[in-house]
Write a protein that holds these residues in place. Structure first.
Motif, PDB file in Angstrom:
ATOM      1  N   ALA A   6      68.128 -92.955   4.431  1.00 36.12           N
ATOM      2  CA  ALA A   6      68.076 -92.963   2.972  1.00 36.12           C
ATOM      3  C   ALA A   6      69.249 -93.746   2.390  1.00 36.12           C
ATOM      4  O   ALA A   6      69.096 -94.508   1.430  1.00 36.12           O
ATOM      5  CB  ALA A   6      68.090 -91.523   2.446  1.00 36.12           C
ATOM      6  N   ASP A   7      70.419 -93.569   2.995  1.00 41.80           N
ATOM      7  CA  ASP A   7      71.591 -94.320   2.545  1.00 41.80           C
ATOM      8  C   ASP A   7      71.373 -95.816   2.762  1.00 41.80           C
ATOM      9  O   ASP A   7      71.732 -96.638   1.910  1.00 41.80           O
ATOM     10  CB  ASP A   7      72.825 -93.850   3.314  1.00 41.80           C
ATOM     11  N   ALA A   8      70.777 -96.186   3.898  1.00 42.74           N
ATOM     12  CA  ALA A   8      70.509 -97.590   4.181  1.00 42.74           C
ATOM     13  C   ALA A   8      69.535 -98.190   3.165  1.00 42.74           C
ATOM     14  O   ALA A   8      69.678 -99.345   2.759  1.00 42.74           O
ATOM     15  CB  ALA A   8      69.957 -97.744   5.596  1.00 42.74           C
ATOM     16  N   ASN A   9      68.528 -97.415   2.750  1.00 46.14           N
ATOM     17  CA  ASN A   9      67.591 -97.911   1.736  1.00 46.14           C
ATOM     18  C   ASN A   9      68.299 -98.205   0.422  1.00 46.14           C
ATOM     19  O   ASN A   9      68.052 -99.225  -0.229  1.00 46.14           O
ATOM     20  CB  ASN A   9      66.478 -96.886   1.507  1.00 46.14           C
ATOM     21  N   ARG A  10      69.198 -97.314   0.031  1.00 46.23           N
ATOM     22  CA  ARG A  10      69.956 -97.521  -1.208  1.00 46.23           C
ATOM     23  C   ARG A  10      70.834 -98.759  -1.097  1.00 46.23           C
ATOM     24  O   ARG A  10      70.882 -99.600  -2.016  1.00 46.23           O
ATOM     25  CB  ARG A  10      70.803 -96.280  -1.498  1.00 46.23           C
ATOM     26  N   LEU A  11      71.524 -98.880   0.032  1.00 46.57           N
ATOM     27  CA  LEU A  11      72.410-100.025   0.225  1.00 46.57           C
ATOM     28  C   LEU A  11      71.628-101.331   0.330  1.00 46.57           C
ATOM     29  O   LEU A  11      72.094-102.377  -0.141  1.00 46.57           O
ATOM     30  CB  LEU A  11      73.260 -99.817   1.487  1.00 46.57           C
ATOM     31  N   MET A  12      70.434-101.272   0.942  1.00 44.21           N
ATOM     32  CA  MET A  12      69.603-102.471   1.063  1.00 44.21           C
ATOM     33  C   MET A  12      69.165-102.970  -0.309  1.00 44.21           C
ATOM     34  O   MET A  12      69.202-104.179  -0.600  1.00 44.21           O
ATOM     35  CB  MET A  12      68.378-102.188   1.929  1.00 44.21           C
ATOM     36  N   ALA A  13      68.761-102.053  -1.173  1.00 44.95           N
ATOM     37  CA  ALA A  13      68.347-102.450  -2.517  1.00 44.95           C
ATOM     38  C   ALA A  13      69.487-103.140  -3.253  1.00 44.95           C
ATOM     39  O   ALA A  13      69.294-104.151  -3.937  1.00 44.95           O
ATOM     40  CB  ALA A  13      67.873-101.224  -3.296  1.00 44.95           C
ATOM     41  N   ALA A  14      70.692-102.606  -3.087  1.00 47.16           N
ATOM     42  CA  ALA A  14      71.852-103.217  -3.735  1.00 47.16           C
ATOM     43  C   ALA A  14      72.147-104.596  -3.160  1.00 47.16           C
ATOM     44  O   ALA A  14      72.469-105.542  -3.891  1.00 47.16           O
ATOM     45  CB  ALA A  14      73.067-102.308  -3.585  1.00 47.16           C
ATOM     46  N   SER A  15      72.029-104.760  -1.835  1.00 44.02           N
ATOM     47  CA  SER A  15      72.338-106.052  -1.222  1.00 44.02           C
ATOM     48  C   SER A  15      71.291-107.101  -1.569  1.00 44.02           C
ATOM     49  O   SER A  15      71.613-108.287  -1.734  1.00 44.02           O
ATOM     50  CB  SER A  15      72.469-105.914   0.300  1.00 44.02           C
ATOM     51  N   LEU A  16      70.030-106.705  -1.707  1.00 44.29           N
ATOM     52  CA  LEU A  16      68.981-107.653  -2.094  1.00 44.29           C
ATOM     53  C   LEU A  16      69.214-108.188  -3.502  1.00 44.29           C
ATOM     54  O   LEU A  16      68.834-109.320  -3.814  1.00 44.29           O
ATOM     55  CB  LEU A  16      67.604-106.985  -2.017  1.00 44.29           C
ATOM     56  N   ALA A  17      69.850-107.380  -4.347  1.00 46.22           N
ATOM     57  CA  ALA A  17      70.123-107.807  -5.717  1.00 46.22           C
ATOM     58  C   ALA A  17      71.456-108.526  -5.855  1.00 46.22           C
ATOM     59  O   ALA A  17      71.793-109.022  -6.926  1.00 46.22           O
ATOM     60  CB  ALA A  17      70.118-106.583  -6.642  1.00 46.22           C
ATOM     61  N   GLY A  18      72.223-108.587  -4.738  1.00 49.57           N
ATOM     62  CA  GLY A  18      73.552-109.172  -4.805  1.00 49.57           C
ATOM     63  C   GLY A  18      73.573-110.677  -4.618  1.00 49.57           C
ATOM     64  O   GLY A  18      72.620-111.280  -4.097  1.00 49.57           O
ATOM     65  N   ALA A  19      74.683-111.277  -5.003  1.00 44.58           N
ATOM     66  CA  ALA A  19      74.845-112.734  -4.906  1.00 44.58           C
ATOM     67  C   ALA A  19      74.902-113.205  -3.462  1.00 44.58           C
ATOM     68  O   ALA A  19      74.502-114.337  -3.158  1.00 44.58           O
ATOM     69  CB  ALA A  19      76.115-113.154  -5.645  1.00 44.58           C
ATOM     70  N   GLU A  20      75.364-112.361  -2.556  1.00 48.47           N
ATOM     71  CA  GLU A  20      75.521-112.782  -1.160  1.00 48.47           C
ATOM     72  C   GLU A  20      74.167-113.130  -0.520  1.00 48.47           C
ATOM     73  O   GLU A  20      74.068-114.094   0.247  1.00 48.47           O
ATOM     74  CB  GLU A  20      76.197-111.671  -0.351  1.00 48.47           C
ATOM     75  N   PHE A  21      73.152-112.329  -0.825  1.00 51.16           N
ATOM     76  CA  PHE A  21      71.827-112.578  -0.256  1.00 51.16           C
ATOM     77  C   PHE A  21      71.281-113.909  -0.762  1.00 51.16           C
ATOM     78  O   PHE A  21      70.770-114.730   0.014  1.00 51.16           O
ATOM     79  CB  PHE A  21      70.886-111.429  -0.628  1.00 51.16           C
ATOM     80  N   GLY A  22      71.411-114.171  -2.042  1.00 49.56           N
ATOM     81  CA  GLY A  22      70.959-115.433  -2.601  1.00 49.56           C
ATOM     82  C   GLY A  22      71.704-116.617  -2.009  1.00 49.56           C
ATOM     83  O   GLY A  22      71.114-117.664  -1.716  1.00 49.56           O
ATOM     84  N   GLU A  23      73.010-116.476  -1.798  1.00 46.03           N
ATOM     85  CA  GLU A  23      73.801-117.545  -1.198  1.00 46.03           C
ATOM     86  C   GLU A  23      73.367-117.799   0.246  1.00 46.03           C
ATOM     87  O   GLU A  23      73.298-118.945   0.696  1.00 46.03           O
ATOM     88  CB  GLU A  23      75.294-117.184  -1.261  1.00 46.03           C
ATOM     89  N   ALA A  24      73.078-116.744   0.994  1.00 43.30           N
ATOM     90  CA  ALA A  24      72.631-116.918   2.383  1.00 43.30           C
ATOM     91  C   ALA A  24      71.322-117.697   2.438  1.00 43.30           C
ATOM     92  O   ALA A  24      71.162-118.616   3.261  1.00 43.30           O
ATOM     93  CB  ALA A  24      72.464-115.554   3.043  1.00 43.30           C
ATOM     94  N   LEU A  25      70.373-117.361   1.579  1.00 42.63           N
ATOM     95  CA  LEU A  25      69.101-118.077   1.561  1.00 42.63           C
ATOM     96  C   LEU A  25      69.296-119.527   1.143  1.00 42.63           C
ATOM     97  O   LEU A  25      68.714-120.449   1.736  1.00 42.63           O
ATOM     98  CB  LEU A  25      68.121-117.384   0.615  1.00 42.63           C
ATOM     99  N   ALA A  26      70.148-119.759   0.130  1.00 41.94           N
ATOM    100  CA  ALA A  26      70.398-121.118  -0.336  1.00 41.94           C
ATOM    101  C   ALA A  26      71.046-121.964   0.755  1.00 41.94           C
ATOM    102  O   ALA A  26      70.706-123.144   0.935  1.00 41.94           O
ATOM    103  CB  ALA A  26      71.286-121.089  -1.575  1.00 41.94           C
ATOM    104  N   SER A  27      71.965-121.378   1.510  1.00 45.80           N
ATOM    105  CA  SER A  27      72.640-122.140   2.556  1.00 45.80           C
ATOM    106  C   SER A  27      71.674-122.525   3.671  1.00 45.80           C
ATOM    107  O   SER A  27      71.778-123.615   4.251  1.00 45.80           O
ATOM    108  CB  SER A  27      73.810-121.339   3.130  1.00 45.80           C
TER     109      SER A  27
END
Length: 273
Positions: free
Chosen positions: A237-258
């Motif tokens: 459950a904690d991982a699901n919460r953290l995953m939702a936050a990371s998907l909305a974060g700038a780091e995920f977008g930067e990884a895909l862009a790179s």
């Protein structure tokens, strides 16, 4: 990546450090005493870890020893001083840091165990996330042979790293094990010739610094350490919460862009680092 001890600067009593390509390398630097650790050196080592963790230029930490040893453990003079009750109180009440400080940091730690490690020296290696070991090195818990208990959380760490049976074997006997046995039981992740250990550990840490999100590594460290005492359902459950936050974060977008642009990611330093 290669950082020589000559390039490093003092980082506390019995310590030197150098930073290159996002990696802070910290040396135990008392080679004539096999890097034996005084209380002041121990305190300064934890202060150096904490300083690296809050430095936005540092994305990974490598810990190693100067000379032929990683760390033989506590300095013999420091051990004899502990026969005095006043010094024992100082050790327990005035150390200044939680003994498990390395577990609380957000920055990954790689131990380049270039030589023998015993007692407190072995504990410092156990608190690293990944351990690179010299093929010539020997490791020992040693506490029982000094009439001591398993110090600084080692009785909590070892069963989680190598299993209860192996942990009890090492802690109760205090015997020395060689690199082959350390690798077989999962105590270390790499075994290399002595002169390659530090460079390989630094290269591994440099890869973390260049290609892994500091924010992600910090959260993953917390997930792993806290998960050792958490039920599966709570951890998921904690991982699901953290995953939702990371998907909305700038780091995920930067990884895909790179990936699309065929370049290395430009991850930001950890917030609040």
């Amino acid at each position: 990546m290669r950082s020589s001890l000559q390039e490093a600067e003092p980082a506390g009593r019995g310590l030197r450090a150098a930073t290159h390509a996002g990696v802070r390398t910290i040396w135990f630097d008392r080679p004539d005493q096999r890097n034996a650790m005084t209380l002041d050196m121990f305190r300064d080592y934890y202060a150096a870890l904490q300083a690296a963790d809050v430095d936005p230029q540092v994305r990974a930490i490598v810990v190693t020893g100067a000379g032929d040893w990683f760390c033989v453990g506590a300095d013999p003079e420091a051990l004899h001083a502990l026969l005095d009750e006043r010094h024992r109180d100082l050790l327990v009440d005035e150390f200044g840091f939680a003994p498990h400080l390395p577990m609380t940091l957000g920055t990954p730690i790689v131990a380049a165990v270039n030589g023998g490690a015993a007692g407190l020296g072995l504990v410092h290696a156990l608190y690293a996330d990944v351990r690179f070991l010299s093929s010539q090195a020997r490791l020992a818990a040693a506490f029982s042979r000094l009439g001591l208990i398993a110090e600084y959380g080692s009785a909590w760490l070892l069963p989680r790293l190598v299993g209860v049976g192996n942990a009890l074997d090492l802690l109760v006997s205090g015997r020395k094990i060689d690199a082959a046995e350390a690798f077989r039981i999962g105590l270390v992740q790499r075994v290399l010739p002595r002169d390659e250990v530090l460079a390989e550990a630094q290269a591994y840490a440099a890869d973390l610094a260049a290609h892994c999100s500091p924010a992600s590594m910090a959260v993953i460290r917390r997930q792993v350490w806290s998960g050792l005492e958490t039920g599966a359902a709570e951890a998921a459950a904690d991982a699901n919460r953290l995953m939702a936050a990371s998907l909305a974060g700038a780091e995920f977008g930067e990884a895909l862009a790179s990936q699309v642009q065929g370049r290395a990611p430009r991850f930001a330093a950890r917030s609040g680092a």
